[in-house]
Enzyme design. Structure first.
Site, PDB file in Angstrom:
ATOM      1  N   HIS A   1       5.737 -23.011 -23.433  1.00 43.63           N
ATOM      2  CA  HIS A   1       5.627 -23.262 -21.987  1.00 43.63           C
ATOM      3  C   HIS A   1       4.372 -24.102 -21.761  1.00 43.63           C
ATOM      4  O   HIS A   1       3.260 -23.583 -21.736  1.00 43.63           O
ATOM      5  CB  HIS A   1       5.545 -21.930 -21.233  1.00 43.63           C
ATOM      6  CG  HIS A   1       5.671 -22.058 -19.742  1.00 43.63           C
ATOM      7  ND1 HIS A   1       4.672 -22.573 -18.963  1.00 43.63           N
ATOM      8  CD2 HIS A   1       6.685 -21.738 -18.900  1.00 43.63           C
ATOM      9  CE1 HIS A   1       5.049 -22.563 -17.697  1.00 43.63           C
ATOM     10  NE2 HIS A   1       6.273 -22.061 -17.630  1.00 43.63           N
TER      11      HIS A   1
ATOM     12  N   CYS B   1       0.863  -1.172   0.000  1.00 45.09           N
ATOM     13  CA  CYS B   1       0.000   0.000   0.000  1.00 45.09           C
ATOM     14  C   CYS B   1       0.902   1.225   0.000  1.00 45.09           C
ATOM     15  O   CYS B   1       2.063   1.138  -0.398  1.00 45.09           O
ATOM     16  CB  CYS B   1      -0.965  -0.008   1.180  1.00 45.09           C
ATOM     17  SG  CYS B   1      -0.154   0.131   2.783  1.00 45.09           S
TER      18      CYS B   1
END
Length: 699
Positions: free
Chosen positions: A620, A461
């Site tokens: 991937h 934050c």
């Protein structure tokens, strides 16, 4: 139980910061626009009476006001994105959910006659005193306020986290994954709207009764208690949750336009716009004296009580923290400097903060804020509007500074508190913030947190890193403090490290490192030791020369998707490059190009190739398949091998892999596209292994 609850509340607290962060910009526009239209201001600055200047002022005021008028929607979007780890799809789902919830409530209220269906009668209805109902975004509906937005935001985030990887039958494949989230949210919001019609009216009545009783019974005592509790929750990062109802939902005011406004902050902004006497601000004004004067005086007391040999170091730490508190109202760097080493000082500070709120209420001074109680907000919402006795903050603040200064010095001496600069010699290790290189700080913090593998969830934050770790025993709190954290809070596996305003930037850097996007400026270890570094090796410099047409075939049989559908932000955000994805229906992977194998990951779940034309491609297989450590994967090539289009590279046991990973969605990424090049999908639906013309690279 407490640890789990703390983790949940911590997530909600940081999610609330996203919509709250928008308010300072809106507040500046509103405050300046309103001040430019103030009659007293115009008499002093005659150029403000110009019609064009007044037009600009009106636009600025309206631009700021629209944000405060639609806070519930902003909270719905912000909370959803915050709880869904920043994914914008959750925000879209929240918008849809909020609209559907209100429309469903509106339909019932119009049908049963609670709100008049006739437009003229309805307009009259909303100009009368009906605080339980509101015209939100043009929808006549139940006034659920910011709480309604938060509820929808939480709902959208829960549904996103539950369904963003959902796989549907092939004929419904277009709606799978993230596209399913807004659909299920709209259905859920419809049901939520019907439920809210039943449960919200008594809740709203209770909130109104509580807030009215709180102020009418003893507003001075209420202000004192609010100040004490709000500060007391700072160490846990839960103060956002506590003050939000006071700022955004409690209390009510009927604006000049006939609209019912709720919340201390929103009412203050509306009263500023309406030009009426200020009655709101009780739960904001008290911050100014202790943030601008009290805490800086406490910092001076800590400096004066430091050992002579440490005063220079303490002066730097306390001076910067005090200046931050005075200018911006960000107090955590200063508060956390003494919170853990001298908790009794923090308890005293909480009482003094309550005293500040109480005195400002007794003096009937009303100054709002959008960010915190620093000089910037003081100028914008106190001095500039000139609608309250703003100058009283100064003598009250100076008096509070004296109380803080002598109160802290007395307590430090009386209890021999180990505030900064008074530590025993054995404790005086490295100075806070000293690292080898400035660019090494995020790496050092990761190491102090137990390295990347120990990070379960990373967020921040305004003032602190918020980290959930797998093993809290691996966290080196002393090292974090040496790196510049003014405090470290640990509750179960939830760690908060207070790095002040740098926290959000540090979080972003740490996320980059974890994702392998920012290699450490030192010799790399063996490629066999860290999969993340191997990903870096696949990402090459962008191509400088144009490449002619090359044969490119589908490496897998399955359903083709845009790369943005991949349920992993590293791929969907194109952080490794543009490409596409395939949801496999069989486990054979072949080479899509003629070229060579650059890399076979030790876990066999990913392969890097380079075509003869120079394009570098990463395949991937699945998401989070690295965690399987190669189980279910068989490789048929090695690094340096030459391959032809259609040559077998991997074989995957889908039955063994699928139950153990979030998704089989397989990204195929072009990691070195030239600037301006993008990948467009030519095929749709199902594609077959070795099928040509499925994608095209365009400029």
């Amino acid at each position: 139980m407490f640890k789990a609850l703390f983790g949940v509340l911590q997530k909600i607290g940081r999610a609330l910061m996203l919509p709250v962060a928008i308010l300072p910009a809106a507040g500046i526009l509103l405050a300046i626009g309103n001040a430019m239209q103030n009659k007293d201001m115009i008499q002093v600055l005659h150029f403000l009476s110009n019609d064009n200047v007044q037009l600009v002022a009106g636009v600025m005021e309206s631009a700021g006001q629209i944000v405060f008028d639609n806070l519930p929607l902003l909270f719905a979007v912000g909370v959803a994105i915050g709880l869904a780890n920043g994914d914008g799809v959750a925000g879209i789902a929240a918008i849809i959910g909020y609209l559907v919830m209100n429309v469903s409530m509106s339909a019932v209220l119009l049908a049963n006659g609670t709100i008049p269906s006739d437009s003229v009668e309805r307009a009259k209805f909303f100009t009368e005193n009906h605080p339980a109902y509101v015209n939100m975004l043009g929808i006549p509906t139940l006034a659920t306020g910011v709480f309604g937005g938060i509820i929808v935001g939480v709902l959208a985030a829960l549904l996103f986290n539950r369904f963003y990887t959902i796989e549907l039958p092939q004929y419904l494949g277009f709606f799978a994954g993230k596209r399913f989230v807004p659909i299920v949210t709209s259905i859920s919001a419809l049901i939520l709207g019907l439920i809210m019609l039943v449960i919200w009216p008594p809740i709203q009545h209770g909130l109104n009764a509580f807030s009215t009783g709180l102020v009418e019974a003893n507003p001075t005592l209420a202000a004192f208690i609010f100040g004490v509790i709000e500060r007391s929750l700072i160490p846990f990062g839960l103060h956002h949750i506590f003050y939000s109802p006071f700022w955004y939902e409690f209390f009510s005011y009927k604006s000049a336009a006939g609209e019912i406004i709720r919340g201390d902050q929103r009412i203050f902004m509306a009263q500023i716009k309406d030009g009426v006497q200020l009655t709101a601000g009780t739960f904001m004004t008290g911050k100014y004296p202790f943030m601008m004067f009290g805490l800086p005086a406490a910092a001076l007391a800590i400096y004066h009580e430091a050992k002579p040999q440490n005063k220079k170091l303490v002066a730097g730490i306390m001076g910067s923290a005090a200046l931050t508190s005075f200018l911006t109202g960000i107090t955590e760097p200063l508060e956390f400097s003494f919170l853990f080493v001298a908790p009794v000082l923090f308890a005293i500070h909480c009482l003094f903060a309550g005293l500040s709120f109480m005195v400002m209420q007794l003096l009937n001074v009303k100054i709002g804020m959008t960010f915190s109680g620093g000089l910037i907000d003081y100028f914008l919402f106190g001095i500039l509007p000139n609608r309250t006795a703003w100058w009283l903050v100064i003598p009250v603040g100076l008096g509070l500074a004296v109380i803080y200064y002598f109160g802290f010095r007395f307590a430090i001496r009386k209890f021999n508190l180990k505030t900064p600069g008074r530590e025993d010699a054995a404790e005086e290790t490295a100075a806070p913030g000293k690292t080898g290189e400035a660019g090494d700080l995020p790496y050092e913090i990761l190491q102090a947190m137990g390295d990347q593998e120990n990070i379960k969830h990373l967020d921040a934050c305004i003032t602190r890193l918020r980290v959930t770790v797998n093993d809290q025993k691996k966290v080196d709190k002393d090292r974090l403090k040496q790196l510049g954290a003014s405090g470290v809070l640990e509750v179960g596996n939830n760690i908060q490290a207070i790095f002040g305003p740098r926290s959000d930037g540090l979080k972003t850097q740490m996320q980059d490192i974890i994702a392998g996007r920012k290699p450490r400026p030192e010799p790399k270890t063996s490629a066999q030791e860290e999969v993340g570094q191997q990903v870096e090796e696949v990402i090459a410099e962008p191509l400088q020369n144009e490449i002619g047409e090359e044969v490119f075939v589908s490496p897998i049989t399955g359903e083709i998707h845009p790369i943005t559908d991949v349920p992993d932000q590293v791929f969907s955000g194109k952080m490794m490059g543009d490409g596409f994805a395939i949801l496999p229906s069989e486990g054979i992977v072949v080479s899509p190009v003629r070229g060579k194998i650059l890399n076979v990951f030790p876990t066999k779940h990913a392969i890097g190739l380079q075509s003869d034309g120079g394009r570098e491609i990463l395949i991937h297989f699945g998401i989070d398949t690295v965690s399987l450590k190669g189980e279910g994967f068989t490789s048929f090539v090695s690094e340096g091998d030459r391959v032809e289009p259609g040559q077998k590279l991997l074989e995957v046991d889908l039955d063994a892999v699928k139950p153990n990973v979030p998704s089989l969605m397989t990204p195929i990424v072009f990691t070195n596209l030239a600037e301006g090049e993008t990948v467009s999908i030519k095929a749709s639906g199902s594609v077959n292994r070795e099928q040509e013309d499925i994608v095209k690279i365009e400029k």
